[in-house]
Design an enzyme around this catalytic site. Structure first.
Site, short mmCIF file in Angstrom:
data_model
loop_
_atom_site.label_atom_id
_atom_site.label_comp_id
_atom_site.label_asym_id
_atom_site.label_seq_id
_atom_site.Cartn_x
_atom_site.Cartn_y
_atom_site.Cartn_z
N GLY A 1 -3.32 5.33 -5.86
CA GLY A 1 -2.68 4.05 -5.59
C GLY A 1 -3.08 3.46 -4.24
O GLY A 1 -3.48 2.29 -4.15
N ARG A 2 -3.02 4.26 -3.19
CA ARG A 2 -3.31 3.73 -1.85
C ARG A 2 -4.81 3.59 -1.60
O ARG A 2 -5.23 3.16 -0.53
CB ARG A 2 -2.64 4.57 -0.78
CG ARG A 2 -2.98 6.04 -0.85
CD ARG A 2 -2.01 6.88 -0.04
NE ARG A 2 -2.19 8.30 -0.26
CZ ARG A 2 -1.63 8.99 -1.24
NH1 ARG A 2 -0.87 8.39 -2.13
NH2 ARG A 2 -1.83 10.29 -1.37
N GLU B 1 10.31 -1.29 -9.38
CA GLU B 1 10.29 -2.55 -8.61
C GLU B 1 9.39 -3.58 -9.30
O GLU B 1 9.77 -4.74 -9.49
CB GLU B 1 9.76 -2.31 -7.19
CG GLU B 1 10.68 -1.52 -6.29
CD GLU B 1 10.46 -0.01 -6.39
OE1 GLU B 1 9.89 0.46 -7.40
OE2 GLU B 1 10.86 0.69 -5.44
N LYS C 1 -0.53 0.59 -11.22
CA LYS C 1 -1.39 1.63 -11.79
C LYS C 1 -0.72 2.26 -13.01
O LYS C 1 -1.31 2.37 -14.07
CB LYS C 1 -1.67 2.69 -10.72
CG LYS C 1 -2.51 3.84 -11.21
CD LYS C 1 -2.84 4.82 -10.11
CE LYS C 1 -3.43 6.07 -10.71
NZ LYS C 1 -3.80 7.07 -9.71
N GLU D 1 1.32 8.27 3.48
CA GLU D 1 1.50 8.79 2.13
C GLU D 1 0.43 9.86 1.85
O GLU D 1 0.64 10.78 1.07
CB GLU D 1 1.42 7.67 1.09
CG GLU D 1 2.15 8.01 -0.20
CD GLU D 1 2.26 6.84 -1.17
OE1 GLU D 1 1.24 6.41 -1.72
OE2 GLU D 1 3.40 6.36 -1.39
N LYS E 1 13.15 8.14 -6.14
CA LYS E 1 13.09 7.29 -7.35
C LYS E 1 14.10 7.78 -8.39
O LYS E 1 14.81 6.99 -9.00
CB LYS E 1 11.69 7.33 -7.96
CG LYS E 1 10.59 6.68 -7.14
CD LYS E 1 9.27 6.74 -7.91
CE LYS E 1 8.10 6.34 -7.04
NZ LYS E 1 6.80 6.54 -7.72
N HIS F 1 4.34 -7.89 24.53
CA HIS F 1 5.62 -8.42 25.02
C HIS F 1 6.79 -7.76 24.32
O HIS F 1 7.91 -8.27 24.37
CB HIS F 1 5.65 -9.94 24.84
CG HIS F 1 4.60 -10.60 25.68
ND1 HIS F 1 4.82 -10.97 26.98
CD2 HIS F 1 3.31 -10.89 25.42
CE1 HIS F 1 3.71 -11.50 27.48
NE2 HIS F 1 2.77 -11.46 26.55
#
Ligand SMILES: O=P(O)(O)OC[C@H]1O[C@](O)(CO)[C@@H](O)[C@@H]1O
Length: 558
Positions: free
Chosen positions: A277-278, A216, A210, A363, A519, A394
Site C-alpha cells: 500500500g505505501r 473508510e 488495494k 508503517e 480496525k 516560527h
C-alpha cells in the site's frame, strides 16, 4: 534473507561502530569542520538530480566506511537483488515486493509467480494514459454528456497520500482547468467539504483501494455514490448504474469487490499483491495524479524513480544516496538514541511530503520483531515528522536549536523557484527562502558559544539563554527544481532509505500487522454508537464510559 542470521548487534561491524561511537560521538561539528577544510565538499553524494550534503552530521569519513561495511554485513546487496528479482521478501504475507517494477521502462522479461510483471505494468500504464487523455481532452463525459471538471480521489493511507502529496508538489504541471480533491477521512466532513461546491454532472470519482475492503474508503465511496445519484436526480437525470459507470472508476487489486460495489470492472485499473500500500504511489493509485499532470509528465516522474532505483542497486554504499540516508539514520537511532527524524522541505508545494513519509517510514519500520519472529536487538523505526520551512522555524525550531532531545533533520531545497513565483517575478522572495534554507542547518550545526554571545554585549544573566549549543545534525538535499522527475527521485530515495534501515535492523519493512487490531475494535464498537438499542459490548471501564458519554452527547440512552 540476511546473509548472516546473527542479531545485528552481535556482528563485528556493529561492535566496531559502537567502539567508534565512543571515540567520535561527542566530537563537535565545529571541530570536525575546522580540522577538515574539504569536509563540506567531500561529504557529498549525487544521484540523478539530487545532491546530498551530509557533512553536517556527527560522523567522520571512518563512520561512513564502517556504516557501509555494516550494510554489506546485513546483506543489503543480496536483499536488494532478491527484491528486484521478485523473490518473496515479504514472508509474513508470502509476497514479492516489486514497486521498482512499476517504474521500470523495460516492457517485459520479468516473470514472477508465472506472470510477466513488466508487461502487466505497461498494459495498465497504457490504459491509464488513454483514460487520462480522454478526461483531460473532454472525450470522457459524465452521465449528462458534460465534460469532467472535477476529479475526487477517494482512498486512504497509501491509496491517498501519494497522489495527494504529488498533486500539490507538482502544481507547475497540473491542469488548472480541472479541480482535484482528495478524500480520505471517515470523518463525514471530509467528503462533505470536498463535494460541497462541485456539480455531480461534471464530477468523477476515483475510488482507490488495494483491498477494496477498507472501511473508510468504502463508506466514503458509498456516500459519494449517493451524493452523485441524488444530485443528478435533483437535476432531472435519473439512472443509478449508468450514472455510476460514467462517474466512478476504481483502482484496486480486487476485481470481485469492485464489481460488488457496482463499479464496472471495465473502468477498473488494476495492480497486484506485490505492490505494498505505501509503495503503491507509482501503481494505478497514481491515476488521479496522471489525470492532473498528463501521461507525459507522469512518465517523467516514473523515470525519476527509476534513476534512483538503478543508483541504489548499483552504487557502492559510501556513494549511495538512499543507502547513506538510511545508514546515517541507523547511526543516530541506534548509537545516539535519537527517536525522531524531522523532514523540512523548503517548498510550500511539498507541504504533504512529511505526512507521506510518515506512512512510508513508520508503517514500514515501526516493528519490534525480526523477520524470524524473534525480538529486535536494537531500537528500530524513528518518529518522522515535519513541516515546510520557513513555517517550522516560527513554530518548533526553537526545540531543534536549544532543546534537550537530538532530532536529526533533513532539509530539502530547490535552486529554482516554482513557475508561479517565477512568472510573477518573485525571484527575490525565493532567494530569501533559500537564505533560510541555508541558515537553519548552519545555526543547528555550529551554534553560538557563551563567549560569542557575551562579546555582543549581552547582559550576563541572559547569556546562557542565548547560547546555541550547536552540534545538531542535518542533511541538506538539493535539486535544481521541483519537477515530476525530481519528485520521483526524492520519493524513491526515501523508499530505499527505509529498505536500508529495515535490512540492517533485520525486520520486515513490508507488512503492517500493527494496524489490524484497531480496525477490528472499531467494527466491534461501531454498533454501540450507531444503534439506539445496541447489544451490550463490554470493552473496558474507560472505553465503556466514553461510549456512554458519546451516546448521551448524541441524545441516545447511555
Ligand atoms: O488501499 P487499501 O487496501 O484501502 O488500504 C489503505 C491503507 O490501509 C493500510 O493497509 C493500513 O492502514 C495501509 O497499508 C494502506 O495503504
Amino acid at each position: 534473507m540476511t546473509s548472516d542470521t546473527r542479531a545485528i548487534s552481535e556482528t563485528p561491524e556493529w561492535q566496531a561502530l559502537a567502539q567508534h561511537h565512543r571515540e567520535v560521538g561527542d566530537r563537535h561539528l565545529r571541530d570536525l569542520f575546522a580540522e577538515d577544510p574539504q569536509r563540506g565538499t567531500d561529504l557529498v553524494v549525487t544521484a540523478g538530480d539530487l545532491y546530498l550534503d551530509y557533512s553536517k552530521n556527527r560522523l567522520t569519513r571512518e563512520t561512513v566506511r564502517l556504516l557501509a561495511a555494516l550494510a554489506e554485513r546485513a546483506g543489503l546487496r543480496e536483499r536488494t537483488e532478491a527484491m528486484v528479482r521478485g523473490e518473496h521478501v515479504n514472508p509474513t504475507e508470502d509476497r514479492a515486493v516489486l514497486h521498482v517494477a512499476l517504474r521500470d521502462p523495460a516492457t517485459g522479461g520479468l516473470v514472477v509467480d508465472g506472470q510477466d510483471v513488466r508487461a502487466d505494468v505497461h498494459e495498465v500504464l497504457g490504459r491509464m494514459a488513454d483514460f487520462a487523455d480522454r478526461v483531460r481532452g473532454g472525450a470522457w463525459t459524465g452521465h449528462t454528456g458534460e465534460r469532467i471538471r472535477a476529479v475526487v480521489n477517494v482512498g486512504i493511507g497509501g491509496s491517498d497520500l501519494g497522489p495527494a502529496m504529488a498533486h500539490q508538489a507538482l502544481r507547475d504541471s497540473t491542469d488548472r482547468s480541472l479541480t482535484f480533491r482528495f478524500v480520505s477521512n471517515i470523518d463525514p466532513t471530509d467528503l462533505a467539504e470536498a463535494t460541497r461546491d462541485l456539480d455531480p454532472a461534471s464530477t468523477l470519482f476515483v475510488v482507490a483501494s488495494k483491498t477494496f475492503t477498507t472501511q473508510e474508503t468504502l463508506t466514503n465511496a458509498r456516500e459519494a455514490r449517493r451524493w452523485l445519484v441524488e444530485g443528478l436526480a435533483a437535476q432531472g437525470h435519473g439512472g443509478d448504474s449508468e450514472a455510476v459507470a460514467r462517474h466512478f472508476v476504481a483502482v484496486s487489486t480486487n476485481a470481485e469487490k469492485v464489481a460488488e460495489f457496482g463499479i464496472d470492472t471495465a473502468n477498473m485499473f488494476g495492480f497486484w499483491d506485490w505492490v505494498g500500500g505505501r509503495y503503491s504511489f507509482t501503481s494505478a493509485v497514481g491515476l488521479s495524479l496522471m489525470v492532473a499532470i498528463g501521461p507525459e509528465r507522469y512518465r517523467e516522474m516514473l523515470d525519476g524513480f527509476h534513476t534512483i532505483d538503478e543508483h541504489f542497486r548499483t552504487a557502492p554504499y559510501e556513494e549511495n544516496l538512499p543507502a547513506l540516508l538510511g545508514l546515517i539514520s541507523v547511526w543516530y537511532v541506534d548509537f545516539f538514541g535519537a527517536q525522531s527524524q524531522a523532514v523540512l522541505p523548503y517548498s510550500q508545494y511539498l507541504a504533504r511530503f512529511p505526512a507521506y513519509l510518515q506512512q512510508l517510514c513508520m508503517e514500514s519500520n515501526g516493528k519490534s520483531v525480526r523477520v524470524d519472529g524473534s525480538p529486535v536487538d536494537v531500537p528500530t523505526g524513528e518518529v518522522v515528522w515535519g513541516e515546510p520551512g520557513t513555517n517550522g522555524q516560527h513554530a518548533f525550531h526553537q526545540l531543534l536549536h536549544q532543546g534537550t532531545v537530538l532530532v536529526p533533520a533533513d532539509f530539502i531545497g530547490f535552486a529554482q523557484p516554482n513557475d508561479l513565483a517565477r512568472d510573477r517575478d518573485l525571484d527575490g522572495m525565493h532567494d530569501l527562502f533559500l537564505a533560510n534554507f541555508l541558515a537553519q542547518p548552519r545555526a543547528l550545526a555550529f551554534g553560538r558559544t557563551a563567549e560569542e554571545v557575551a562579546a555582543e554585549g549581552t547582559a550576563e544573566a541572559v547569556v546562557p539563554h542565548r547560547v546555541m549549543p550547536g552540534n545538531r545534525p542535518s542533511n541538506a538535499i538539493v535539486a535544481p527544481k521541483l519537477t515530476p522527475s525530481v519528485l520521483g527521485q526524492l520519493v524513491a530515495a526515501y523508499e530505499h532509505r527505509v529498505f536500508t534501515q529495515g535490512v540492517v535492523w533485520g525486520i520486515n519493512s513490508f507488512d503492517q500487522w500493527g494496524v489490524e487490531l484497531g480496525k477490528v475494535m472499531a467494527s466491534q464498537l461501531a454498533p454501540q454508537l450507531q444503534s439506539e438499542a445496541a447489544p451490550e459490548y463490554d470493552a473496558d471501564s474507560s472505553t465503556d464510559a466514553l461510549v456512554r458519554l458519546l451516546r448521551e452527547g448524541r441524545g441516545r440512552p447511555a
